[in-house]
Design a protein around this motif. Structure first.
Motif, short mmCIF file in Angstrom:
data_model
loop_
_atom_site.label_atom_id
_atom_site.label_comp_id
_atom_site.label_asym_id
_atom_site.label_seq_id
_atom_site.Cartn_x
_atom_site.Cartn_y
_atom_site.Cartn_z
N GLY A 418 -13.93 87.22 -9.40
CA GLY A 418 -13.97 87.92 -10.68
C GLY A 418 -12.71 87.83 -11.33
N LEU A 428 -16.53 84.83 -14.81
CA LEU A 428 -17.40 84.51 -14.36
C LEU A 428 -18.79 85.10 -14.90
CD1 LEU A 428 -16.53 83.88 -10.26
CD2 LEU A 428 -17.86 82.10 -12.24
N GLY A 444 -18.20 86.74 -8.85
CA GLY A 444 -17.53 87.44 -9.14
C GLY A 444 -17.88 89.12 -9.44
#
Length: 592
Positions: A418, A428, A444
């Motif tokens: 992420g 994300l 993420g």
């Protein structure tokens, strides 16, 4: 317009496969139905090891289309047949310029020595040996011939072994990628290159241990065949590199000469009107088949990473092998049900893979044993991690001295990307329902503390299950297995000393062990029961692949032998195993 072009490409690819593939398969069927080409009365076989080596022949009849490869099992079984064939008078081996995988080299060496013991001459010819791969294994095969030639002016560079790893931790730190993996235990180093910037003490210790064992085994075998003391051979090789003429003077090889001279020497020994015959042409000759009802030993081959399911998704043009648990378990079950089959030899070459797939195959082995049919595992270059899980409860395990086995451990985890993507304007976001663990493998963000604890506990249970299977199968105390497990890779020679394998040897030693365990006497037929596609099944799968343009292009790249496409597909397959959301019982594959 884009969709139209994609559809047109798919239609064109489908028509191409239909117009070219169908006639090709029909020709293959016709060739298969025809009798083998007669072997000349005085034949010298030419075995070229410079092509890509696999342990086992591909199971799809289309896999070899446009690609050259040689299967070690084909070499071993064909030389075994040639030992007693009065038409075969000699063998020429063309050695590669790089290293042969050690377990495969051991198997070839043993086959060559049996061929020579039948009174048939062998010449191994080298156009140079350079520092790429395990060069001492290639040298060992050359030494086994008893008549080792090098091309004048060629180089002999077999001075030792080197292994390199690329560590990515600082790269990941720089770009915000967070690798999060659980390993059981400290020697389970398959993902160490993601987590560290250098070898850990355990990683370095284990790597040096198996490298030293392989190196010592290669030199001991070569020294015995060259009738030299191992220490003297080692000193001489390590003082290299040498030109061919120096290698002759130092008794590392027997003579210099061109390939044509080596061929002529063998033809002269074979006698008037002798002919050079391609090894593959001879191998395609008819094999003795087990008669119905005749006692037989089933041979089942398994090579590659271990996956759940059936072999239905890969392109039939590839020889990139994998072990599919449904296919291998079904093959073992068929052998178990056959009244004629009295024992099973499972030929295995795998660094591991899915724990659940490994357990499915192991369950089939247990069932075969419960029906009174011994199962003997014959290990090639690799039978590690998931490969050892499969083997752990076999009736007996036979490994080459240089086989990489053990790696009794497990790892799993994910990459949290992420932060890395955010630096490039990609965000994300996650939505989930259910328990907190439902989002554990989100790309993420890293694991939460609770997620990490739950994941670690699950990995502990899988590791404990692995330990229990090995302890039960090898009849070892659990605490002793814990001492020798920890994810550590052992060579076959080392594994024999600590009780993880029963015998050091090759395929025919495994057959002899199966025969003994089954109480069989005299000659016993081998019945190959490996799952094999028919040409029509392969064509159907090719047609299915062609419906999607991306898969068609991948298949075409394989047909054309594009090394870049091959490398990308290989890396993608390995990455998918290492990054799965389940546990992986996979060992690193340092030998190429």
């Amino acid at each position: 317009m884009k969709q139209f072009l994609i559809t047109a490409a798919g239609v064109f690819a489908g028509l191409t496969i239909f117009l070219i593939g169908v006639p090709f398969v029909l020709v293959m069927l016709a060739v298969g139905a025809a009798g083998p080409t007669p072997v000349p009365a005085k034949s010298v076989l030419e075995l070229d090891l410079r092509d890509q080596l696999t342990d086992q022949a591909p199971q799809s009849p289309l896999a070899g289309f446009g690609r050259n490869s040689v299967a070690v099992m084909t070499i071993v079984e064909t030389l075994h047949r040639a030992e007693t064939d009065g038409h075969v008078k000699g063998l020429l081996i063309r050695l590669p310029e790089s290293g042969i995988e050690p377990g495969m080299a051991d198997e070839i060496r043993q086959a060559v020595k049996r061929f020579r013991a039948a009174g048939k001459p062998v010449i191994a010819h080298s156009q140079g040996l350079y520092p790429a791969g395990v060069t001492t294994s290639t040298y060992m095969v050359g030494a086994a011939s008893g008549d080792f030639w090098m091309q004048p002016g060629a180089s002999l560079q077999a001075t030792g072994l080197t292994s390199e790893d690329i560590f990515l931790k600082r790269f990941f730190d720089k770009y915000g990628v967070t690798p999060q993996y659980e390993q059981r235990r400290e020697y389970k180093n398959a993902v160490n290159t993601f987590l560290y910037s250098d070898y850990t003490p355990a990683h370095r210790q284990a790597t040096l241990s198996w490298m030293t064992s392989v190196y010592d085994a290669n030199l001991a075998a070569a020294a015995a065949d060259r009738r030299m003391a191992p220490a003297a051979l080692r000193r001489t090789l390590e003082a290299g590199p040498y030109l061919a003429e120096d290698a002759v003077r130092l008794k590392l090889v027997d003579r210099t000469g061109q390939v044509r001279e080596a061929v002529q020497t063998l033809l002269d020994r074979a006698g008037e009107d002798s002919e050079l015959v391609d090894f593959h042409d001879y191998a395609r000759g008819r094999h003795d088949r087990a008669r119905r009802g005749q006692p037989a030993i089933a041979v089942i081959e398994a090579e590659g990473p271990i996956l759940t399911g059936r072999d239905e998704g890969a392109s039939p043009f590839t020889s990139n092998a994998a072990i599919y648990s449904d296919d291998i378990a079904d093959a073992i079950q068929r052998a178990t049900r056959s009244n004629a089959v009295k024992a099973i030899v499972l030929r295995l070459n795998s660094p591991g893979g899915s724990d659940t797939a490994s357990e499915q195959i192991l369950d089939a082995i247990r069932a075969a044993k419960a029906k009174g049919k011994p199962v003997v595992v014959s290990m090639s270059t690799y039978a590690a991690s998931g490969g050892y899980w499969i083997s752990s409860e076999a009736s007996a395990i036979v490994a080459q001295p240089t086989t990489l086995t053990g790696s009794i451990g497990v790892f799993g985890g994910k990459f949290a990307v992420g932060e890395a993507l955010a630096r490039f304007g990609v965000d994300l976001r996650e939505t989930s329902v259910g328990g907190d663990y439902a989002g554990a493998f989100s790309l993420g963000r890293p694991f939460t503390a609770d997620q990490r604890a739950a994941f670690a506990g699950w990995m502990d249970r899988i590791y404990d299950n692995f330990i229990a299977r090995v302890a039960r199968g090898r009849k070892l105390p659990v605490e002793r297995v814990r001492e020798i497990a920890k994810g550590r890779v052992w060579t076959g020679a080392q594994a024999k000393q600590i009780g993880l394998v029963d015998e050091v040897g090759g395929f025919y030693e495994a057959v002899a062990k199966a025969k003994s365990l089954a109480g069989l006497k005299g000659d016993v037929a081998l019945r190959r029961m490996t799952p094999v596609e028919s040409p029509i099944e392969a064509l159907e799968r090719a047609m299915g692949v062609s419906a999607a343009s991306a898969r068609t292009l991948a298949a075409a790249a394989w047909v054309l032998g594009d090394p870049r496409a091959e490398a990308l597909i290989d890396r993608a397959a390995e990455a998918s195993l290492r990054e799965g959301h389940g546990a992986a019982v996979l060992a690193p594959m340092p030998i190429r």
